[in-house]
Enzyme design. Structure first.
Site, PDB file in Angstrom:
ATOM      1  N   THR B 189      -2.347  30.734  44.705  1.00  0.00           N
ATOM      2  CA  THR B 189      -3.696  30.167  44.753  1.00  0.00           C
ATOM      3  C   THR B 189      -3.695  28.784  44.169  1.00  0.00           C
ATOM      4  O   THR B 189      -2.656  28.172  43.978  1.00  0.00           O
ATOM      5  CB  THR B 189      -4.674  31.003  43.933  1.00  0.00           C
ATOM      6  OG1 THR B 189      -5.950  30.390  44.052  1.00  0.00           O
ATOM      7  CG2 THR B 189      -4.288  31.037  42.464  1.00  0.00           C
ATOM      8  N   SER B 406     -16.324  10.009  47.008  1.00  0.00           N
ATOM      9  CA  SER B 406     -17.219   8.876  46.764  1.00  0.00           C
ATOM     10  C   SER B 406     -17.582   8.782  45.286  1.00  0.00           C
ATOM     11  O   SER B 406     -17.515   9.737  44.559  1.00  0.00           O
ATOM     12  CB  SER B 406     -18.486   9.037  47.596  1.00  0.00           C
ATOM     13  OG  SER B 406     -18.155   9.444  48.902  1.00  0.00           O
TER      14      SER B 406
END
Lengths: 406, 406
Positions: B189, B406
């Site tokens: 994972t 962003s």
């Protein structure tokens, strides 16, 4: 040559109608396509283990080798996972359509699309079929109404009409389709119908269809969910009068090209109208080891929620594209990979032969603001070129699908 | 027995630290786990073809068969798809950690998580490692700060501590993990670390880890995206003084149960903290033909965007569950399938042996309003029971991933 003015009724000898019958609250919900002349029929259907009742009916008709005259389609209810009732209802739809048109029920194909697991309201459906059958016409208006009547969450009707000269005969291919969510076709797609006046044998029609479906509907994805009802049906009534196409050759190739153009147009229209989609994404895998490898890579990119949300956010987060390729199940050498994004305002290389390239975020943003984005992936491993289409993942996808049944 | 008060430092002889070094703007971004006693080490890593540089380093250390003393972890940057620079940077991280702790670089494991494709800011990283190494402690505060320093879009730290008597010796297992997006582990994972004082051989430790990972991390999904950096690392320093576990038997089973409990807790915590998730979904496939068939069915349900958005909308749109099972790639007889939804306020049968069941929409809505939903699927085909976990798909998933860089 593309003709935009008569959709599914481009070919000689076909009629259609579409109207509101009451399965949906207000919108059109039932259509019929009809040819007085018997049609050769080819089909491609969902590979979902859970197949809707009408899919099983259409597959039975396909294997029975008889010709067909009509297709009846309802939207608003998929008649899927509805048990024995569902199969009886599909048969009733075929019977009522047949008796309205004075043909046999085995000459009628049935398609349903909409919510899964709810029995059809058969009083409304049978009255509706009679109503639609009375309205059959060969006008542009009828073609468009039929294209509208098969929509579910779609926001626009998807139609195309083509005309070509084949061996001196004028051949037409008309098509309409629907689909917006639960789009990840496997050997077929949501609903698409093609009516052509070409004269062709059933095996050659099926051969052309299978090839074209593999390169069109099987190369698109909206949300990775393969529907229970996907069906692509081609009816060819031979009214163009061309010598029958019964083997490979120039005439077959020409017809197959027309069919591919029609299917590709409908397939891309479905992606453009993907639930909540704001951008069409075209992935071109260049110099892949094999078609299958290229297809797995392209579809892994286009089904990645992280890639899809990055494009929605107009963010050149190319690492997610590489990560999605990495779990596609295809070994490759990342040192040979080059990644380019392109739209109508320009292109930008993000990754070249294994190394990130410094790029202008401003220029990348400008490219990604456009509605149609191409993602070129150079693999440097073989000679296959594979193209697939998908869309971004937006707030509206969640909104549409969180509220679908409500 | 679950102890909540010392996380990764539950076991004797381990120290940890986590702090802000400047890779991220404000949040903690670097951690070290250290044991003065040498540790047996087992690991499970991403199957993504595109593996991050630190994954390749840790796999090399694993195959070298030496013991290890430390793990250094940074968040905010995955050091993935960064070419030769990335490999050099990972090696530098191991070297700087080794010299800070007076050990060999081959005794240091390295993990990175965050954005893909951006080179590490090595000035900050090397100074940061020296800073973290000076702060090593064996306090609860240090354990929690380490657990916080490995997070990215996670909203909470994931820690667990367990204590059991094995053959009269007190054995501890401490664990911490991170993960919220790009979660669809394949054999491993996102990052999870387990520190234990059990005395065990390397083959038996790896055997226990592989089994436990298959039933925990490999059974969860957030968004279907398999990361480039997935790693689960277990360090066992033997300080509990128990007779070495070098074969199967009661002691091995007991330790394996502890390890499974720790991994399952971290895995489910990751799903609960799935990006934008509002609900934990547990799918239990009952009487499946095989484990593999049950796993494919469960994961197909949990990765379907349509199923996920329906649960976000608290809509019992069970047809989407059947459709997702249908394209899982496993043949089954839908006439034998029964589908039940359950939460803490009650349960409701939606589909029984192939037929839809009429149900109260009001009751269904009440059940689905809860934060943890169980989906029971009876297959009636075999004897395997398979459990998997996922989450819903919300507006916030789109928001988080449309804006990530962003």
């Amino acid at each position: 040559m593309k003709l935009n003015n008569n959709g599914i009724l481009a070919a000689k000898g076909f009629q259609a109608a579409g109207t509101h019958t009451g399965i949906k609250k207000q919108k059109k919900d039932m259509a019929i396509i009809y040819s007085e002349a018997p049609c050769t029929y080819a089909g491609a259907f969902t590979q979902n283990v859970v197949k809707a009742a009408p899919v099983i009916w259409d597959q039975k008709v396909l294997s029975a080798e008889n010709t067909v005259h009509a297709v009846v389609i309802n939207s608003g209810n998929a008649n899927a996972v509805t048990g024995a009732t569902g199969h009886n209802d599909t048969q009733t739809m075929a019977e009522v359509t047949a008796s309205s048109l004075n043909i046999q029920k085995e000459e009628v194909l049935v398609c349903s699309t909409g919510v899964i697991g709810v029995p059809l309201p058969m009083d409304i459906v049978t009255q509706g079929i009679c109503k639609v059958a009375e309205q059959l016409e060969d006008t542009k208006k009828a073609a468009t109404e039929a294209a509208e009547a098969i929509l579910t969450t779609d926001t626009f009707a998807k139609e195309i009409a083509l005309e070509e000269q084949i061996e001196g005969y004028t051949i037409h291919v008309g098509a309409m389709g629907k689909g917006s969510g639960m789009i990840h076709p496997n050997m077929a797609t949501m609903l698409a119908f093609i009516a052509t006046d070409v004269n062709i044998t059933k095996p050659m029609l099926q051969k052309a269809l299978s090839k074209c479906v593999n390169l069109s509907f099987n190369m698109i994805t909206v949300d990775g969910d393969t529907s229970t009802n996907d069906s692509v049906i081609v009816l060819a009534n031979g009214q163009a009068g061309n010598p029958i196409i019964d083997q490979e050759g120039e005439a077959f190739e020409q017809f197959q090209s027309m069919l591919f153009e029609a299917l590709k147009y409908i397939a891309i229209s479905i992606v453009k109208d993907g639930e909540g989609a704001t951008k069409l994404l075209e992935v071109e895998i260049q110099n892949a080891k094999s078609f299958e490898a290229g297809k797995l890579l392209a579809k892994s990119i286009l089904t990645s929620s992280l890639v899809k949300t990055a494009f929605f956010g107009e963010d050149a987060n190319w690492g997610r594209i590489l990560a999605a390729m990495g779990y596609a199940g295809v070994p490759f050498d990342q040192e040979k990979v080059t990644l380019i994004l392109e739209s109508c305002v320009g292109s930008i290389t993000l990754f070249k032969e294994g190394m990130p390239i410094k790029f202008s975020e401003h220029k990348a943003k400008r490219i990604l603001e456009e509605n149609e984005i191409k993602i070129f992936v150079e693999m440097g491993e073989g000679v296959e070129k594979v193209t697939a289409w998908g869309c971004d993942l937006s707030y509206d996808y969640v909104k549409i699908n969180g509220e679908y049944r409500s």
